[in-house]
Design a protein around this motif. Structure first.
Motif, PDB file in Angstrom:
ATOM      1  N   ASP A 144       0.817  -1.216   0.000  1.00  0.00           N
ATOM      2  CA  ASP A 144       0.000   0.000   0.000  1.00  0.00           C
ATOM      3  C   ASP A 144       0.851   1.267   0.000  1.00  0.00           C
ATOM      4  OD1 ASP A 144      -2.353  -1.390  -0.073  1.00  0.00           O
ATOM      5  OD2 ASP A 144      -2.703  -1.313   2.098  1.00  0.00           O
ATOM      6  N   ALA A 145       2.111   1.141   0.356  1.00  0.00           N
ATOM      7  CA  ALA A 145       2.988   2.315   0.418  1.00  0.00           C
ATOM      8  C   ALA A 145       3.377   2.765  -0.991  1.00  0.00           C
ATOM      9  CB  ALA A 145       4.235   2.000   1.231  1.00  0.00           C
ATOM     10  N   GLU A 146       3.398   4.073  -1.212  1.00  0.00           N
ATOM     11  CA  GLU A 146       3.827   4.593  -2.508  1.00  0.00           C
ATOM     12  C   GLU A 146       5.330   4.421  -2.695  1.00  0.00           C
ATOM     13  OE1 GLU A 146       2.584   8.541  -3.279  1.00  0.00           O
ATOM     14  OE2 GLU A 146       0.439   8.106  -3.041  1.00  0.00           O
ATOM     15  N   THR A 147       6.085   4.681  -1.667  1.00  0.00           N
ATOM     16  CA  THR A 147       7.531   4.479  -1.691  1.00  0.00           C
ATOM     17  C   THR A 147       7.968   3.879  -0.364  1.00  0.00           C
ATOM     18  OG1 THR A 147       7.995   6.701  -0.844  1.00  0.00           O
ATOM     19  CG2 THR A 147       7.919   6.435  -3.249  1.00  0.00           C
ATOM     20  N   VAL A 148       9.033   3.098  -0.421  1.00  0.00           N
ATOM     21  CA  VAL A 148       9.650   2.545   0.795  1.00  0.00           C
ATOM     22  C   VAL A 148      11.152   2.748   0.639  1.00  0.00           C
ATOM     23  CG1 VAL A 148      10.001   0.527   2.251  1.00  0.00           C
ATOM     24  CG2 VAL A 148       7.814   0.832   1.057  1.00  0.00           C
ATOM     25  N   GLU A 149      11.660   3.806   1.224  1.00  0.00           N
ATOM     26  CA  GLU A 149      13.072   4.128   1.083  1.00  0.00           C
ATOM     27  C   GLU A 149      13.893   3.375   2.129  1.00  0.00           C
ATOM     28  OE1 GLU A 149      13.684   8.328   1.103  1.00  0.00           O
ATOM     29  OE2 GLU A 149      13.077   8.523  -1.007  1.00  0.00           O
ATOM     30  N   VAL A 150      14.913   2.672   1.649  1.00  0.00           N
ATOM     31  CA  VAL A 150      15.798   1.915   2.530  1.00  0.00           C
ATOM     32  C   VAL A 150      17.238   2.352   2.283  1.00  0.00           C
ATOM     33  CG1 VAL A 150      14.245  -0.072   2.605  1.00  0.00           C
ATOM     34  CG2 VAL A 150      16.040   0.016   0.885  1.00  0.00           C
ATOM     35  N   ASP A 151      18.082   2.100   3.271  1.00  0.00           N
ATOM     36  CA  ASP A 151      19.506   2.420   3.163  1.00  0.00           C
ATOM     37  C   ASP A 151      20.315   1.142   3.021  1.00  0.00           C
ATOM     38  OD1 ASP A 151      18.931   5.119   3.553  1.00  0.00           O
ATOM     39  OD2 ASP A 151      19.113   4.940   5.729  1.00  0.00           O
ATOM     40  N   ARG A 152      21.380   1.240   2.241  1.00  0.00           N
ATOM     41  CA  ARG A 152      22.313   0.113   2.127  1.00  0.00           C
ATOM     42  C   ARG A 152      23.724   0.672   1.997  1.00  0.00           C
ATOM     43  NH1 ARG A 152      22.582  -2.792  -3.261  1.00  0.00           N
ATOM     44  NH2 ARG A 152      20.387  -3.274  -2.959  1.00  0.00           N
ATOM     45  N   MET A 153      24.645   0.042   2.701  1.00  0.00           N
ATOM     46  CA  MET A 153      26.042   0.428   2.568  1.00  0.00           C
ATOM     47  C   MET A 153      26.624  -0.188   1.297  1.00  0.00           C
ATOM     48  SD  MET A 153      26.944   2.524   4.892  1.00  0.00           S
ATOM     49  CE  MET A 153      28.704   2.461   4.522  1.00  0.00           C
ATOM     50  N   THR A 154      27.241   0.620   0.480  1.00  0.00           N
ATOM     51  CA  THR A 154      27.918   0.163  -0.727  1.00  0.00           C
ATOM     52  C   THR A 154      29.392   0.537  -0.626  1.00  0.00           C
ATOM     53  OG1 THR A 154      27.651   2.201  -2.006  1.00  0.00           O
ATOM     54  CG2 THR A 154      25.786   0.665  -1.985  1.00  0.00           C
ATOM     55  N   LYS A 155      30.161   0.131  -1.616  1.00  0.00           N
ATOM     56  CA  LYS A 155      31.589   0.463  -1.587  1.00  0.00           C
ATOM     57  C   LYS A 155      31.811   1.967  -1.704  1.00  0.00           C
ATOM     58  CE  LYS A 155      32.115  -0.404  -6.566  1.00  0.00           C
ATOM     59  NZ  LYS A 155      32.832  -1.231  -7.577  1.00  0.00           N
ATOM     60  N   ASN A 156      30.773   2.686  -2.165  1.00  0.00           N
ATOM     61  CA  ASN A 156      30.877   4.136  -2.269  1.00  0.00           C
ATOM     62  C   ASN A 156      30.166   4.854  -1.123  1.00  0.00           C
ATOM     63  OD1 ASN A 156      32.291   4.010  -4.769  1.00  0.00           O
ATOM     64  ND2 ASN A 156      30.360   3.632  -5.829  1.00  0.00           N
ATOM     65  N   GLY A 157      29.829   4.107  -0.056  1.00  0.00           N
ATOM     66  CA  GLY A 157      29.159   4.709   1.076  1.00  0.00           C
ATOM     67  C   GLY A 157      27.684   4.342   1.129  1.00  0.00           C
ATOM     68  N   LYS A 158      26.968   4.977   2.057  1.00  0.00           N
ATOM     69  CA  LYS A 158      25.557   4.669   2.239  1.00  0.00           C
ATOM     70  C   LYS A 158      24.741   5.196   1.063  1.00  0.00           C
ATOM     71  CE  LYS A 158      23.698   4.975   6.316  1.00  0.00           C
ATOM     72  NZ  LYS A 158      23.081   5.503   7.569  1.00  0.00           N
ATOM     73  N   ARG A 159      23.795   4.365   0.600  1.00  0.00           N
ATOM     74  CA  ARG A 159      22.925   4.762  -0.509  1.00  0.00           C
ATOM     75  C   ARG A 159      21.475   4.541  -0.103  1.00  0.00           C
ATOM     76  NH1 ARG A 159      24.018   3.398  -6.891  1.00  0.00           N
ATOM     77  NH2 ARG A 159      22.473   4.843  -7.724  1.00  0.00           N
ATOM     78  N   THR A 160      20.616   5.487  -0.429  1.00  0.00           N
ATOM     79  CA  THR A 160      19.188   5.394  -0.142  1.00  0.00           C
ATOM     80  C   THR A 160      18.426   5.243  -1.444  1.00  0.00           C
ATOM     81  OG1 THR A 160      19.441   6.793   1.819  1.00  0.00           O
ATOM     82  CG2 THR A 160      17.221   6.554   0.922  1.00  0.00           C
ATOM     83  N   PHE A 161      17.496   4.278  -1.486  1.00  0.00           N
ATOM     84  CA  PHE A 161      16.720   4.073  -2.714  1.00  0.00           C
ATOM     85  C   PHE A 161      15.368   3.475  -2.361  1.00  0.00           C
ATOM     86  CE2 PHE A 161      19.566   0.557  -1.939  1.00  0.00           C
ATOM     87  CZ  PHE A 161      18.768  -0.556  -2.063  1.00  0.00           C
TER      88      PHE A 161
END
Length: 268
Positions: A144-161
């Motif tokens: 039901d959510a339009e967006t669900v933004e999560v964070d993940r650590m990558t080799k280039n730092g934290k990324r939100t998507f």
């Protein structure tokens, strides 16, 4: 230029589907590459090699599953310098790999780009000690959510998507018998602990959304926090039917050619 004659040209391209099962799900993609190249040597596969000072076998890997995840649908392509019979090659390579890394299918490549066919994956996530009804309610909130933004650590730092946008299908159900074996068995050998199973179809996007990202999203929007690690398996990957949400066989064109070649001529 390096000394010696140039490598023999590729005369045939083959596509493979393989599985990562059991404890071998913990092998990294680089570990699998090393094991597969050893299997090629053991099976005496007449590999085609790249030119240059450091020739390497012409193997191309597509959409590898994350470390720790089991899979029934991993794909790669290889080129050979002498024609090989696909079924025999499958048998030789499978025998040369350790149990748990299993070659399931080998076909001669049809025209078209294999990577472009891998549009989505079907994942199964087993959630031991999670009540199926609790999982169903969490799935409803997520969808039901339009967006669900999560964070993940990558080799280039934290990324939100946005994890929600990539999810085409998400369903929850109970495991068979709604029970798991977790060391809490009764006298009849059964367990009194529940187990929920999530089935999800995730589009291959950039950045890639992984099953653990969806679990992070479920925890974020619905407070679904499994008490023990989830068991994740990729069941399929391939072209996505956007109407039904089904993921189809990416090697269907190759199988169609093989089927036509095996048809017996009809009497005139």
């Amino acid at each position: 230029m390096p000394e010696g004659p140039p490598p023999a040209p590729a005369v045939q391209k083959l596509r493979l589907r393989y599985a990562k099962r059991g404890r071998l799900r913990f092998t990294s993609h680089r570990d699998f590459q090393r094991a597969f190249e050893r299997a090629l040597r053991r099976a005496d596969v007449p590999m085609a090699y790249s030119a240059g000072f450091t020739p390497h076998p012409k193997v191309s890997y597509a959409g590898a599953a994350p470390t720790g995840v089991a899979s029934e649908a991993e794909y790669l392509e290889l080129s050979v310098a002498r024609r090989c019979e696909p079924d025999e090659l499958r048998r030789l390579l499978d025998a040369s790999l350790p149990p748990g890394l299993d070659v399931l299918d080998v076909v001669e490549a049809a025209p078209g780009n294999l990577a472009e066919r891998l549009q989505a994956s079907v994942w199964e996530i087993r959630l031991p000690q999670v009540d199926p009804e609790t999982a169903r309610k969490a799935v409803e909130v997520f969808l039901d959510a339009e967006t669900v933004e999560v964070d993940r650590m990558t080799k280039n730092g934290k990324r939100t998507f946005d994890a929600r946008a990539a999810v085409a299908v998400l369903e929850a159900r109970a495991a068979a018998g709604d029970r798991i074996d977790a060391g809490h068995q009764g006298v009849d050998g059964s367990s009194d602990l529940p187990c929920a199973i999530l089935r999800l179809v995730v589009r291959h996007t950039t950045p890639a959304v992984r099953p653990d990202d969806v679990l992070s999203g479920l925890r974020l929007v619905a407070d679904l926090a499994p008490p023990v690690p989830a068991a994740v398996t990729r069941l399929a990957q391939g072209p996505l039917d956007t109407v039904t949400g089904a993921v189809t066989d990416p090697l269907a064109p190759e199988h169609a050619v093989t089927s036509m070649g095996n048809e017996e001529p009809q009497p005139g």
